[in-house]
Design an enzyme around this catalytic site. Sequence first.
Site, PDB file in Angstrom:
ATOM      1  N   ALA A  19      30.951  44.565  47.960  1.00 15.94           N
ATOM      2  CA  ALA A  19      31.278  42.550  47.359  1.00 15.94           C
ATOM      3  C   ALA A  19      31.833  42.276  48.619  1.00 15.94           C
ATOM      4  O   ALA A  19      31.898  41.934  49.715  1.00 15.94           O
ATOM      5  CB  ALA A  19      32.950  42.478  46.938  1.00 15.94           C
TER       6      ALA A  19
ATOM      7  N   GLY B 129      37.276  37.224  53.642  1.00 17.44           N
ATOM      8  CA  GLY B 129      36.856  38.800  52.786  1.00 17.44           C
ATOM      9  C   GLY B 129      37.240  38.510  51.643  1.00 17.44           C
ATOM     10  O   GLY B 129      37.418  37.941  51.189  1.00 17.44           O
ATOM     11  N   ASN B 130      37.413  40.037  51.496  1.00 19.04           N
ATOM     12  CA  ASN B 130      38.376  40.112  49.746  1.00 19.04           C
ATOM     13  C   ASN B 130      38.553  41.710  49.894  1.00 19.04           C
ATOM     14  O   ASN B 130      38.957  42.383  50.530  1.00 19.04           O
ATOM     15  CB  ASN B 130      37.087  40.012  49.040  1.00 19.04           C
ATOM     16  CG  ASN B 130      35.798  41.110  49.153  1.00 19.04           C
ATOM     17  OD1 ASN B 130      36.406  42.498  49.267  1.00 19.04           O
ATOM     18  ND2 ASN B 130      34.989  40.441  49.724  1.00 19.04           N
ATOM     19  N   ARG B 131      39.005  42.004  48.846  1.00 15.92           N
ATOM     20  CA  ARG B 131      40.719  42.808  49.013  1.00 15.92           C
ATOM     21  C   ARG B 131      39.284  44.370  47.433  1.00 15.92           C
ATOM     22  O   ARG B 131      39.771  45.478  47.628  1.00 15.92           O
ATOM     23  CB  ARG B 131      41.458  42.846  47.227  1.00 15.92           C
ATOM     24  CG  ARG B 131      42.607  41.628  48.022  1.00 15.92           C
ATOM     25  CD  ARG B 131      43.552  41.275  46.815  1.00 15.92           C
ATOM     26  NE  ARG B 131      43.560  43.341  46.032  1.00 15.92           N
ATOM     27  CZ  ARG B 131      43.805  42.948  44.444  1.00 15.92           C
ATOM     28  NH1 ARG B 131      43.348  41.477  44.099  1.00 15.92           N
ATOM     29  NH2 ARG B 131      43.889  44.216  43.683  1.00 15.92           N
ATOM     30  N   SER B 132      38.109  44.173  48.222  1.00 14.99           N
ATOM     31  CA  SER B 132      37.285  45.749  47.909  1.00 14.99           C
ATOM     32  C   SER B 132      37.698  46.453  49.132  1.00 14.99           C
ATOM     33  O   SER B 132      37.141  46.693  49.877  1.00 14.99           O
ATOM     34  CB  SER B 132      36.384  45.337  48.114  1.00 14.99           C
ATOM     35  OG  SER B 132      34.916  46.169  47.992  1.00 14.99           O
TER      36      SER B 132
END
Length: 418
Positions: free
Chosen positions: A287, A220-223
Amino acid sequence: MARVLLGVSGGIAAYKALELVRLATKAGHAVRAIQTPTSQRFVGAASFAALTGAPVLTDEFERDAARGAYPGDAPPEHDPISHLELVHNADVFVIAPASVNTLAKLAHGLADNLLTSAALAATGPVIVAPAMNNHMWEHAATRANLQTLRQRGVIVIEPGTGELASKGEYGAGRLAEPPEILAAIEAAIVPPGPKPLDGLKLLVTAGGTREPIDSVRYIGNRSSGRMGFALAEVAADLGAEVTVIAANVGLDRDPRVSYLDVSTAEELRSACLTHFSLTDVVLMAAAVVDFRPGAPADTKLKKQTGQDSMRLELGLTPDILSELAGTKKPGQTVVGFAAEHGDKALDYGREKLKRKKLDAIVVNDISRPDIGFDATHNEVTIVTADRETSVPRSAKQDVATAILGEVSRLRAEDVARA
Ligand code: CTP
Protein backbone atom coordinates in the site's frame (compact mmCIF):
# COMPACT_ATOMS: atom_id res chain seq x y z
CA MET A 1 1.21 -44.62 3.21
CA ALA A 2 3.78 -43.02 5.49
CA ARG A 3 5.38 -43.79 8.83
CA VAL A 4 4.46 -40.88 11.06
CA LEU A 5 6.19 -40.29 14.39
CA LEU A 6 3.89 -38.15 16.54
CA GLY A 7 5.41 -36.28 19.50
CA VAL A 8 2.83 -35.09 22.01
CA SER A 9 3.89 -32.40 24.46
CA GLY A 10 2.04 -30.93 27.41
CA GLY A 11 -1.09 -28.87 26.96
CA ILE A 12 -4.84 -29.15 26.92
CA ALA A 13 -4.72 -29.47 23.12
CA ALA A 14 -3.12 -32.93 23.59
CA TYR A 15 -6.65 -34.32 23.29
CA LYS A 16 -6.75 -33.08 19.69
CA ALA A 17 -3.67 -35.21 18.93
CA LEU A 18 -5.91 -38.27 19.42
CA GLU A 19 -8.13 -37.05 16.58
CA LEU A 20 -5.01 -36.50 14.46
CA VAL A 21 -3.98 -40.14 15.06
CA ARG A 22 -7.48 -41.31 14.16
CA LEU A 23 -7.46 -39.34 10.88
CA ALA A 24 -3.90 -40.36 9.99
CA THR A 25 -4.47 -44.08 10.58
CA LYS A 26 -7.77 -43.87 8.68
CA ALA A 27 -5.85 -42.34 5.76
CA GLY A 28 -3.57 -45.42 5.79
CA HIS A 29 -0.54 -44.02 7.65
CA ALA A 30 1.32 -46.03 10.29
CA VAL A 31 1.64 -43.90 13.42
CA ARG A 32 3.86 -44.25 16.50
CA ALA A 33 3.33 -41.85 19.39
CA ILE A 34 5.82 -40.62 21.96
CA GLN A 35 4.77 -38.39 24.84
CA THR A 36 6.42 -35.97 27.22
CA PRO A 37 5.72 -36.73 30.88
CA THR A 38 3.68 -33.50 31.15
CA SER A 39 1.45 -34.45 28.23
CA GLN A 40 0.40 -37.54 30.20
CA ARG A 41 -1.21 -35.26 32.76
CA PHE A 42 -3.63 -34.30 29.99
CA VAL A 43 -4.08 -37.51 27.95
CA GLY A 44 -2.93 -40.99 28.94
CA ALA A 45 -0.71 -43.28 26.89
CA ALA A 46 -3.45 -45.93 26.75
CA SER A 47 -5.51 -43.74 24.38
CA PHE A 48 -2.62 -43.25 21.96
CA ALA A 49 -1.68 -46.95 22.20
CA ALA A 50 -5.25 -48.00 21.39
CA LEU A 51 -5.52 -45.68 18.38
CA THR A 52 -2.04 -46.32 16.94
CA GLY A 53 -2.05 -50.04 17.71
CA ALA A 54 1.53 -49.72 19.02
CA PRO A 55 3.34 -49.08 22.30
CA VAL A 56 3.67 -45.46 23.41
CA LEU A 57 7.02 -44.34 24.86
CA THR A 58 7.77 -41.49 27.25
CA ASP A 59 11.20 -42.32 28.57
CA GLU A 60 14.48 -42.70 26.68
CA PHE A 61 15.44 -45.69 28.82
CA GLU A 62 12.12 -47.50 28.37
CA ARG A 63 12.24 -50.66 26.29
CA ASP A 64 10.12 -50.46 23.12
CA ALA A 65 8.14 -53.71 22.83
CA ALA A 66 7.86 -53.05 19.05
CA ARG A 67 11.64 -52.38 18.82
CA GLY A 68 11.20 -49.19 16.78
CA ALA A 69 8.94 -50.80 14.16
CA TYR A 70 5.80 -49.08 12.90
CA PRO A 71 2.45 -50.87 12.71
CA GLY A 72 2.54 -53.22 9.72
CA ASP A 73 6.36 -53.57 9.78
CA ALA A 74 8.32 -56.48 11.23
CA PRO A 75 10.52 -55.54 14.22
CA PRO A 76 14.28 -56.06 13.86
CA GLU A 77 16.10 -59.01 15.49
CA HIS A 78 17.94 -56.78 17.98
CA ASP A 79 16.75 -54.33 20.65
CA PRO A 80 17.55 -50.89 19.18
CA ILE A 81 17.86 -47.54 21.00
CA SER A 82 14.25 -46.32 21.09
CA HIS A 83 14.53 -42.66 20.18
CA LEU A 84 17.03 -43.27 17.40
CA GLU A 85 15.18 -46.22 15.85
CA LEU A 86 11.72 -44.60 15.96
CA VAL A 87 12.94 -41.44 14.29
CA HIS A 88 15.18 -43.33 11.87
CA ASN A 89 12.20 -45.34 10.62
CA ALA A 90 9.85 -42.31 10.37
CA ASP A 91 9.06 -40.52 7.10
CA VAL A 92 8.02 -37.45 9.08
CA PHE A 93 8.17 -36.33 12.71
CA VAL A 94 5.24 -34.16 13.76
CA ILE A 95 5.05 -32.55 17.18
CA ALA A 96 1.44 -31.71 17.98
CA PRO A 97 0.73 -30.00 20.23
CA ALA A 98 4.11 -28.33 20.57
CA SER A 99 4.05 -26.52 23.92
CA VAL A 100 5.89 -23.25 24.47
CA ASN A 101 8.44 -25.15 26.59
CA THR A 102 9.03 -27.85 23.96
CA LEU A 103 9.42 -25.18 21.24
CA ALA A 104 12.05 -23.43 23.36
CA LYS A 105 13.93 -26.70 23.93
CA LEU A 106 13.82 -27.55 20.22
CA ALA A 107 15.11 -24.08 19.30
CA HIS A 108 18.03 -24.47 21.71
CA GLY A 109 18.84 -28.09 20.90
CA LEU A 110 18.06 -29.51 24.36
CA ALA A 111 17.62 -33.26 24.66
CA ASP A 112 16.12 -33.75 28.11
CA ASN A 113 13.36 -36.23 27.24
CA LEU A 114 12.49 -38.77 24.58
CA LEU A 115 10.65 -36.26 22.38
CA THR A 116 13.43 -33.64 22.30
CA SER A 117 16.15 -36.29 21.88
CA ALA A 118 14.23 -37.79 18.97
CA ALA A 119 13.91 -34.32 17.39
CA LEU A 120 17.69 -33.87 17.48
CA ALA A 121 18.15 -37.24 15.83
CA ALA A 122 15.60 -36.54 13.07
CA THR A 123 17.04 -36.20 9.59
CA GLY A 124 13.70 -36.09 7.72
CA PRO A 125 10.98 -33.43 7.75
CA VAL A 126 10.01 -32.07 11.18
CA ILE A 127 6.66 -30.34 11.66
CA VAL A 128 5.61 -28.43 14.77
CA ALA A 129 2.02 -27.46 15.52
CA PRO A 130 2.22 -25.03 18.46
CA ALA A 131 -0.61 -24.57 20.97
CA MET A 132 -0.52 -22.22 23.92
CA ASN A 133 -2.03 -19.17 25.54
CA ASN A 134 -2.07 -16.10 23.27
CA HIS A 135 0.32 -14.08 25.48
CA MET A 136 2.84 -16.94 25.40
CA TRP A 137 2.41 -17.20 21.61
CA GLU A 138 3.06 -13.49 21.17
CA HIS A 139 6.00 -13.33 23.60
CA ALA A 140 9.26 -12.19 22.01
CA ALA A 141 11.00 -15.38 23.21
CA THR A 142 8.47 -17.59 21.39
CA ARG A 143 8.69 -15.45 18.22
CA ALA A 144 12.50 -15.79 18.26
CA ASN A 145 12.35 -19.56 18.89
CA LEU A 146 9.96 -20.03 15.97
CA GLN A 147 12.14 -17.92 13.72
CA THR A 148 15.15 -20.11 14.64
CA LEU A 149 13.20 -23.31 13.95
CA ARG A 150 11.91 -21.98 10.62
CA GLN A 151 15.43 -21.02 9.58
CA ARG A 152 16.47 -24.61 10.23
CA GLY A 153 13.75 -25.84 7.90
CA VAL A 154 11.21 -26.92 10.54
CA ILE A 155 7.68 -26.60 9.17
CA VAL A 156 5.50 -24.53 11.51
CA ILE A 157 1.73 -24.96 11.38
CA GLU A 158 0.40 -21.67 12.71
CA PRO A 159 -2.15 -21.96 15.50
CA GLY A 160 -5.65 -20.64 14.90
CA THR A 161 -7.33 -17.66 16.53
CA GLY A 162 -10.37 -18.11 18.72
CA GLU A 163 -11.45 -19.04 22.22
CA LEU A 164 -8.58 -20.44 24.26
CA ALA A 165 -8.61 -23.01 27.05
CA SER A 166 -8.66 -20.58 29.97
CA LYS A 167 -12.10 -19.09 30.57
CA GLY A 168 -12.70 -15.80 28.80
CA GLU A 169 -9.37 -15.78 26.92
CA TYR A 170 -9.53 -15.17 23.19
CA GLY A 171 -6.67 -14.85 20.72
CA ALA A 172 -4.05 -16.70 18.70
CA GLY A 173 -2.75 -19.98 20.14
CA ARG A 174 -5.35 -22.70 19.46
CA LEU A 175 -3.80 -25.84 17.99
CA ALA A 176 -4.47 -26.02 14.23
CA GLU A 177 -7.29 -28.43 13.43
CA PRO A 178 -6.25 -32.09 12.91
CA PRO A 179 -7.21 -32.15 9.16
CA GLU A 180 -4.87 -29.18 8.57
CA ILE A 181 -2.03 -30.96 10.42
CA LEU A 182 -2.64 -34.13 8.41
CA ALA A 183 -2.53 -32.10 5.17
CA ALA A 184 0.87 -30.67 6.24
CA ILE A 185 2.14 -34.18 7.03
CA GLU A 186 1.07 -35.41 3.60
CA ALA A 187 2.59 -32.37 1.86
CA ALA A 188 5.90 -32.92 3.71
CA ILE A 189 6.26 -36.51 2.55
CA VAL A 190 5.65 -35.85 -1.13
CA PRO A 191 8.92 -36.79 -2.86
CA PRO A 192 10.70 -33.75 -4.32
CA GLY A 193 9.84 -33.32 -7.98
CA PRO A 194 9.08 -30.53 -10.44
CA LYS A 195 6.94 -27.72 -8.99
CA PRO A 196 4.50 -25.50 -10.92
CA LEU A 197 6.52 -22.26 -10.53
CA ASP A 198 10.03 -23.74 -10.91
CA GLY A 199 12.35 -21.25 -12.61
CA LEU A 200 9.98 -18.27 -12.20
CA LYS A 201 11.44 -15.06 -10.74
CA LEU A 202 8.87 -13.25 -8.67
CA LEU A 203 8.99 -9.78 -7.13
CA VAL A 204 6.46 -9.05 -4.38
CA THR A 205 5.99 -5.72 -2.65
CA ALA A 206 4.43 -5.83 0.79
CA GLY A 207 3.45 -3.58 3.68
CA GLY A 208 2.79 0.15 3.65
CA THR A 209 5.11 3.05 2.94
CA ARG A 210 5.76 5.84 5.45
CA GLU A 211 6.30 9.38 4.24
CA PRO A 212 8.12 11.54 6.80
CA ILE A 213 6.61 14.79 8.05
CA ASP A 214 9.56 15.47 10.35
CA SER A 215 12.20 13.39 12.12
CA VAL A 216 9.62 11.46 14.20
CA ARG A 217 6.24 11.69 12.42
CA TYR A 218 5.06 10.21 9.17
CA ILE A 219 2.02 9.64 6.96
CA GLY A 220 1.36 5.91 6.71
CA ASN A 221 -1.41 3.35 6.43
CA ARG A 222 -2.67 0.22 8.16
CA SER A 223 -1.23 -2.36 5.79
CA SER A 224 0.45 -5.16 7.78
CA GLY A 225 2.16 -6.88 4.83
CA ARG A 226 0.33 -10.19 5.52
CA MET A 227 -1.03 -10.54 1.96
CA GLY A 228 2.35 -9.87 0.34
CA PHE A 229 4.18 -12.21 2.74
CA ALA A 230 1.57 -14.95 2.12
CA LEU A 231 2.08 -14.56 -1.64
CA ALA A 232 5.85 -14.89 -1.19
CA GLU A 233 5.59 -18.01 0.98
CA VAL A 234 3.11 -19.78 -1.29
CA ALA A 235 5.15 -18.88 -4.39
CA ALA A 236 8.27 -20.32 -2.69
CA ASP A 237 6.28 -23.50 -1.89
CA LEU A 238 5.45 -23.72 -5.60
CA GLY A 239 9.12 -23.44 -6.58
CA ALA A 240 9.45 -19.74 -7.52
CA GLU A 241 12.55 -17.68 -6.72
CA VAL A 242 11.05 -14.87 -4.65
CA THR A 243 12.25 -11.40 -3.66
CA VAL A 244 10.09 -9.34 -1.33
CA ILE A 245 10.46 -5.59 -1.02
CA ALA A 246 9.02 -5.01 2.43
CA ALA A 247 7.82 -1.59 3.46
CA ASN A 248 7.71 -1.51 7.28
CA VAL A 249 6.65 -5.12 7.85
CA GLY A 250 7.19 -6.75 11.26
CA LEU A 251 6.11 -10.30 10.36
CA ASP A 252 8.18 -13.51 10.54
CA ARG A 253 10.35 -14.17 7.48
CA ASP A 254 10.62 -17.26 5.33
CA PRO A 255 14.21 -18.49 4.92
CA ARG A 256 13.55 -19.41 1.26
CA VAL A 257 12.68 -15.81 0.34
CA SER A 258 15.04 -12.80 -0.10
CA TYR A 259 13.84 -9.67 1.68
CA LEU A 260 14.78 -6.07 1.09
CA ASP A 261 13.55 -3.46 3.56
CA VAL A 262 12.41 0.00 2.50
CA SER A 263 10.38 2.71 4.16
CA THR A 264 9.21 5.43 1.76
CA ALA A 265 7.51 5.31 -1.66
CA GLU A 266 10.68 6.68 -3.23
CA GLU A 267 12.80 3.87 -1.69
CA LEU A 268 10.20 1.32 -2.81
CA ARG A 269 10.29 2.74 -6.34
CA SER A 270 14.07 2.63 -6.51
CA ALA A 271 14.18 -1.01 -5.25
CA CYS A 272 11.44 -2.03 -7.72
CA LEU A 273 13.27 -0.41 -10.65
CA THR A 274 16.51 -2.17 -9.69
CA HIS A 275 14.86 -5.60 -9.62
CA PHE A 276 12.22 -5.28 -12.34
CA SER A 277 14.34 -6.19 -15.37
CA LEU A 278 15.31 -9.53 -13.73
CA THR A 279 11.73 -10.38 -12.84
CA ASP A 280 9.09 -12.47 -14.61
CA VAL A 281 6.16 -11.52 -12.38
CA VAL A 282 5.57 -8.47 -10.17
CA LEU A 283 2.88 -8.64 -7.49
CA MET A 284 2.44 -5.10 -6.22
CA ALA A 285 0.70 -5.80 -2.92
CA ALA A 286 2.26 -2.87 -1.00
CA ALA A 287 0.00 0.00 0.00
CA VAL A 288 1.88 3.01 -1.30
CA VAL A 289 0.99 6.30 0.37
CA ASP A 290 -0.34 8.57 -2.39
CA PHE A 291 0.61 11.98 -0.99
CA ARG A 292 3.78 12.94 0.84
CA PRO A 293 4.96 16.13 2.54
CA GLY A 294 6.92 18.20 0.03
CA ALA A 295 9.77 19.15 2.37
CA PRO A 296 9.96 17.01 5.53
CA ALA A 297 11.71 18.70 8.43
CA ASP A 298 14.85 16.95 9.56
CA THR A 299 14.17 17.81 13.19
CA LYS A 300 11.01 17.42 15.28
CA LEU A 301 8.46 20.16 14.51
CA LYS A 302 7.42 22.05 17.66
CA LYS A 303 3.98 23.56 18.20
CA GLN A 304 4.04 27.27 18.96
CA THR A 305 2.18 28.86 21.88
CA GLY A 306 -1.35 29.64 20.75
CA GLN A 307 -1.11 27.55 17.57
CA ASP A 308 -4.35 25.59 16.98
CA SER A 309 -3.83 24.19 13.48
CA MET A 310 -1.13 23.32 11.03
CA ARG A 311 -0.94 23.13 7.26
CA LEU A 312 0.94 20.40 5.47
CA GLU A 313 1.70 20.83 1.80
CA LEU A 314 1.51 17.40 0.16
CA GLY A 315 2.66 16.28 -3.26
CA LEU A 316 1.89 13.04 -5.15
CA THR A 317 4.21 10.06 -4.70
CA PRO A 318 5.38 8.36 -7.93
CA ASP A 319 2.94 5.76 -9.27
CA ILE A 320 5.37 2.84 -9.22
CA LEU A 321 2.94 0.29 -10.63
CA SER A 322 2.17 2.40 -13.73
CA GLU A 323 5.86 3.02 -14.25
CA LEU A 324 6.65 -0.72 -14.14
CA ALA A 325 3.69 -1.67 -16.35
CA GLY A 326 4.67 1.06 -18.82
CA THR A 327 8.15 -0.40 -19.31
CA LYS A 328 7.37 -4.10 -19.18
CA LYS A 329 8.77 -6.44 -21.81
CA PRO A 330 7.04 -9.45 -23.43
CA GLY A 331 7.04 -12.32 -20.94
CA GLN A 332 6.68 -10.03 -17.89
CA THR A 333 3.44 -10.06 -15.91
CA VAL A 334 2.42 -7.11 -13.75
CA VAL A 335 -0.29 -7.51 -11.12
CA GLY A 336 -1.72 -4.62 -9.10
CA PHE A 337 -3.83 -4.57 -5.96
CA ALA A 338 -6.73 -2.25 -5.28
CA ALA A 339 -8.15 -1.66 -1.84
CA GLU A 340 -11.50 -0.04 -2.54
CA HIS A 341 -14.48 0.95 -0.47
CA GLY A 342 -18.03 -0.37 -0.99
CA ASP A 343 -20.27 -1.17 -3.97
CA LYS A 344 -18.16 0.45 -6.64
CA ALA A 345 -14.98 -1.48 -5.65
CA LEU A 346 -15.04 -3.72 -8.71
CA ASP A 347 -15.77 -0.87 -11.14
CA TYR A 348 -12.78 1.08 -9.79
CA GLY A 349 -10.65 -2.06 -10.11
CA ARG A 350 -11.66 -2.59 -13.76
CA GLU A 351 -10.88 1.04 -14.53
CA LYS A 352 -7.44 0.76 -12.83
CA LEU A 353 -6.62 -2.42 -14.79
CA LYS A 354 -7.00 -0.46 -18.03
CA ARG A 355 -5.55 2.86 -16.89
CA LYS A 356 -2.42 1.32 -15.37
CA LYS A 357 -2.09 -1.22 -18.26
CA LEU A 358 -1.94 -4.21 -15.89
CA ASP A 359 -2.23 -7.92 -16.64
CA ALA A 360 -4.41 -8.41 -13.56
CA ILE A 361 -5.68 -6.51 -10.56
CA VAL A 362 -6.72 -8.00 -7.25
CA VAL A 363 -9.61 -6.02 -5.80
CA ASN A 364 -10.72 -6.15 -2.20
CA ASP A 365 -13.45 -4.23 -0.44
CA ILE A 366 -11.97 -2.51 2.60
CA SER A 367 -15.35 -1.41 3.95
CA ARG A 368 -15.54 -4.92 5.51
CA PRO A 369 -13.76 -5.12 8.90
CA ASP A 370 -13.21 -8.92 8.78
CA ILE A 371 -11.06 -8.90 5.63
CA GLY A 372 -8.27 -6.88 4.08
CA PHE A 373 -6.06 -4.53 6.11
CA ASP A 374 -4.31 -6.17 9.04
CA ALA A 375 -6.62 -9.22 8.94
CA THR A 376 -5.57 -12.85 8.56
CA HIS A 377 -8.30 -13.40 5.95
CA ASN A 378 -9.19 -11.75 2.70
CA GLU A 379 -11.90 -11.91 0.06
CA VAL A 380 -10.95 -10.67 -3.38
CA THR A 381 -11.88 -10.59 -7.04
CA ILE A 382 -9.07 -11.12 -9.52
CA VAL A 383 -9.82 -9.04 -12.61
CA THR A 384 -8.06 -9.59 -15.94
CA ALA A 385 -8.97 -8.36 -19.42
CA ASP A 386 -10.83 -11.63 -20.15
CA ARG A 387 -12.36 -12.76 -16.85
CA GLU A 388 -13.14 -12.05 -13.23
CA THR A 389 -12.50 -14.68 -10.56
CA SER A 390 -14.07 -14.30 -7.11
CA VAL A 391 -12.17 -15.80 -4.20
CA PRO A 392 -14.53 -16.18 -1.20
CA ARG A 393 -13.37 -15.14 2.30
CA SER A 394 -10.40 -17.40 3.09
CA ALA A 395 -7.03 -17.38 4.85
CA LYS A 396 -4.54 -15.12 3.05
CA GLN A 397 -2.48 -18.24 2.20
CA ASP A 398 -5.45 -19.63 0.20
CA VAL A 399 -6.11 -16.27 -1.46
CA ALA A 400 -2.41 -16.23 -2.42
CA THR A 401 -2.76 -19.70 -3.99
CA ALA A 402 -5.71 -18.48 -6.07
CA ILE A 403 -3.83 -15.36 -7.22
CA LEU A 404 -0.76 -17.39 -8.22
CA GLY A 405 -3.04 -19.85 -10.04
CA GLU A 406 -4.48 -16.98 -12.09
CA VAL A 407 -0.97 -15.65 -12.81
CA SER A 408 0.05 -19.11 -14.10
CA ARG A 409 -3.06 -19.28 -16.31
CA LEU A 410 -2.38 -15.82 -17.76
CA ARG A 411 1.22 -16.71 -18.54
CA ALA A 412 0.23 -20.02 -20.15
CA GLU A 413 -2.31 -18.17 -22.34
CA ASP A 414 0.38 -15.65 -23.36
CA VAL A 415 2.72 -18.48 -24.37
CA ALA A 416 -0.07 -20.18 -26.35
CA ARG A 417 -0.86 -16.89 -28.18
CA ALA A 418 2.81 -16.15 -29.03
N1 CTP B 1 0.60 1.96 -6.29
C1 CTP B 1 1.86 2.32 -6.71
N2 CTP B 1 2.32 3.57 -6.51
C2 CTP B 1 1.54 4.50 -5.92
C3 CTP B 1 0.24 4.16 -5.50
C4 CTP B 1 -0.19 2.87 -5.69
O1 CTP B 1 2.57 1.47 -7.24
N3 CTP B 1 2.02 5.72 -5.74
C5 CTP B 1 0.13 0.58 -6.53
C6 CTP B 1 -0.21 -0.21 -5.29
O2 CTP B 1 0.87 -1.00 -4.86
C7 CTP B 1 -1.35 -1.09 -5.76
C8 CTP B 1 -2.05 -0.22 -6.75
O3 CTP B 1 -1.07 0.69 -7.24
O4 CTP B 1 -0.90 -2.25 -6.43
C9 CTP B 1 -3.16 0.56 -6.14
O5 CTP B 1 -3.42 1.55 -7.02
P1 CTP B 1 -4.17 2.88 -6.67
O6 CTP B 1 -5.56 2.48 -6.57
O7 CTP B 1 -3.79 3.90 -7.63
O8 CTP B 1 -3.70 3.30 -5.27
P2 CTP B 1 -4.73 3.90 -4.33
O9 CTP B 1 -3.95 4.61 -3.32
O10 CTP B 1 -5.64 2.85 -3.83
O11 CTP B 1 -5.49 4.94 -5.32
P3 CTP B 1 -6.92 5.66 -5.23
O12 CTP B 1 -6.57 7.06 -5.01
O13 CTP B 1 -7.51 5.37 -6.55
O14 CTP B 1 -7.69 5.04 -4.12
